[in-house]
Design a protein around this motif. Structure first.
Motif, PDB file in Angstrom:
ATOM      1  N   LEU A 114      -0.038  -4.196  -8.077  1.00  0.00           N
ATOM      2  CA  LEU A 114      -0.412  -3.609  -6.789  1.00  0.00           C
ATOM      3  C   LEU A 114       0.758  -3.654  -5.828  1.00  0.00           C
ATOM      4  N   ARG A 115       0.761  -2.698  -4.904  1.00  0.00           N
ATOM      5  CA  ARG A 115       1.768  -2.666  -3.837  1.00  0.00           C
ATOM      6  C   ARG A 115       1.043  -2.914  -2.514  1.00  0.00           C
ATOM      7  N   LEU A 116       1.485  -3.930  -1.805  1.00  0.00           N
ATOM      8  CA  LEU A 116       0.866  -4.355  -0.554  1.00  0.00           C
ATOM      9  C   LEU A 116       1.844  -4.163   0.594  1.00  0.00           C
ATOM     10  N   LEU A 117       1.340  -3.676   1.724  1.00  0.00           N
ATOM     11  CA  LEU A 117       2.159  -3.471   2.918  1.00  0.00           C
ATOM     12  C   LEU A 117       1.584  -4.285   4.069  1.00  0.00           C
ATOM     13  N   ASP A 141      -0.034  -8.826 -10.327  1.00  0.00           N
ATOM     14  CA  ASP A 141       1.352  -8.788  -9.864  1.00  0.00           C
ATOM     15  C   ASP A 141       1.405  -7.930  -8.607  1.00  0.00           C
ATOM     16  N   VAL A 142       1.779  -8.539  -7.477  1.00  0.00           N
ATOM     17  CA  VAL A 142       1.777  -7.836  -6.193  1.00  0.00           C
ATOM     18  C   VAL A 142       3.204  -7.713  -5.674  1.00  0.00           C
ATOM     19  N   SER A 143       3.609  -6.476  -5.367  1.00  0.00           N
ATOM     20  CA  SER A 143       4.877  -6.268  -4.663  1.00  0.00           C
ATOM     21  C   SER A 143       4.568  -6.081  -3.187  1.00  0.00           C
ATOM     22  N   LEU A 144       5.454  -6.570  -2.335  1.00  0.00           N
ATOM     23  CA  LEU A 144       5.203  -6.594  -0.895  1.00  0.00           C
ATOM     24  C   LEU A 144       6.349  -5.935  -0.152  1.00  0.00           C
ATOM     25  N   ALA A 145       6.007  -5.138   0.841  1.00  0.00           N
ATOM     26  CA  ALA A 145       7.012  -4.533   1.719  1.00  0.00           C
ATOM     27  C   ALA A 145       6.540  -4.658   3.160  1.00  0.00           C
ATOM     28  N   GLN A 146       7.468  -4.996   4.047  1.00  0.00           N
ATOM     29  CA  GLN A 146       7.139  -5.086   5.469  1.00  0.00           C
ATOM     30  C   GLN A 146       7.091  -3.683   6.065  1.00  0.00           C
ATOM     31  N   CYS A 163      -2.822  -1.268  -0.868  1.00  0.00           N
ATOM     32  CA  CYS A 163      -3.522  -2.002   0.180  1.00  0.00           C
ATOM     33  C   CYS A 163      -2.541  -2.286   1.310  1.00  0.00           C
ATOM     34  N   ALA A 164      -3.057  -2.352   2.518  1.00  0.00           N
ATOM     35  CA  ALA A 164      -2.219  -2.693   3.670  1.00  0.00           C
ATOM     36  C   ALA A 164      -3.014  -3.593   4.604  1.00  0.00           C
TER      37      ALA A 164
END
Length: 327
Positions: A114-117, A141-146, A163-164
């Motif tokens: 997943l990609r989380l913001l 597995d979660v990738s995170l971006a500000q 998701c955000a």
């Protein structure tokens, strides 16, 4: 016995029009016949009946206008024309197998990756706490971006993120538009505080009596604003107090904001989440006497996304937010 399997001399290819739109499934069948050396062997491999395999060969021979098999004492063999087509059938079978393998791997990753913001203040508090727990309890597995809320909402809507965690200011509820295809779930409220130099009289009154401050008191000061969204909130809150703040710095980093406030006549509105780190003695955080001095924290997901991994991530974010926000 079919004449197609007993003809000694294949029909010349030039005696019929060139085939168009050959069925790739029939080429795969032909390859399996050549590999197994019999119709029955190909039927077992493919899960078809022998008559069904025979019908497929007949159709392919009609399409090509020539015999593709010859029958001998030990089974069937491919004619020169059959060998050409079987070679391509093998390549098609290998590519289909590879496509199936890659797609299965994609679906496996898509189900658990997943990609989380989230904006910086939420990344360093709610999100980091949730991801730390996920790393121990879950294979997700979660990738995170500000990312700030307006851009985060757009990314989830376009499918670029799953998701955000966003915030919405009470003073400008109309600023963020959430599409009907998205779901918004509030997690709680994050109070807004005024960061000032501890030498200010208002800071001394707060330390002595716990007195909240009015923004209008700081109209003569230089103001430090954050992202464009936060600047809009500052201007809205100041307009309610009948003044226009003089914004001298636009900074999205809390440590830098602290340093600029410590320099002198600078003040800044910060959230409680952003200011959870220990505060230097020369700085004071004061509550603001304004019912709109808060921001709502919530989750953004796509309504159509029902993957268990997304639900698990949201559960952990709720758990992490519970003790950090007001309800």
């Amino acid at each position: 016995m079919s004449a197609a399997f007993t003809t000694a001399q294949p029909t010349p290819i030039t005696s019929a029009p060139l085939p168009h739109n050959l069925d790739p499934n029939l080429l795969i069948t032909l390859w399996h016949i050549g590999e197994q050396g019999s119709l029955s062997g190909a039927a077992r491999t493919l899960g078809w009946s022998q008559p069904a395999i025979s019908q497929q060969v007949k159709k392919l021979e009609r399409d090509c206008g020539c015999a593709l098999l010859t029958r001998g004492g030990r089974g069937v063999t491919l004619t020169p024309a059959g060998l050409i087509l079987a070679k391509h059938g093998e390549l098609i079978a290998l590519r289909v197998a590879q496509a199936s393998k890659e797609f299965s791997e994609y679906r496996r990753r898509a189900a658990t990756t997943l990609r989380l913001l989230a904006p910086p203040s939420i990344c360093s508090t709610i999100v980091s706490k949730a991801l730390a727990k996920l790393s121990v309890d879950s294979p997700i597995d979660v990738s995170l971006a500000q990312t700030e809320p307006p851009e985060a909402i757009d990314s989830v809507a376009r499918g670029e993120a799953d998701c955000a965690v966003i915030f919405r200011y009470e003073s400008i509820p109309q600023y963020l538009v959430i599409d009907d295809e998205l779901a918004y779930e509030p997690l709680g409220d994050d109070p807004l505080l005024l960061l000032m130099n501890s030498s200010f009289a208002s800071a001394k009154r707060f330390r002595a009596h716990g007195t909240p401050v009015k923004l209008r008191t700081f109209a003569p000061c230089n103001w430090i604003a954050g992202c464009p969204f936060c600047q809009t909130n500052l201007l809205s809150m100041a307009a309610r107090e009948d003044f226009k703040p003089s914004i001298t710095y636009c900074v999205d980093d809390y440590a830098t904001t602290q340093n600029l406030v410590a320099m002198g006549e600078n003040v800044s509105i910060v959230s409680r989440l952003a200011s959870m780190a220990p505060l230097p003695a020369n700085l004071t955080l004061c509550p603001i006497d304004d019912p709109y001095a808060r921001r709502s924290i919530g989750l953004i997901t796509r309504r159509s996304d029902v993957r268990p991994a997304v639900r698990t991530l949201c559960d952990e974010l709720r758990w992490a937010a519970e003790p950090l926000l007001e309800h």
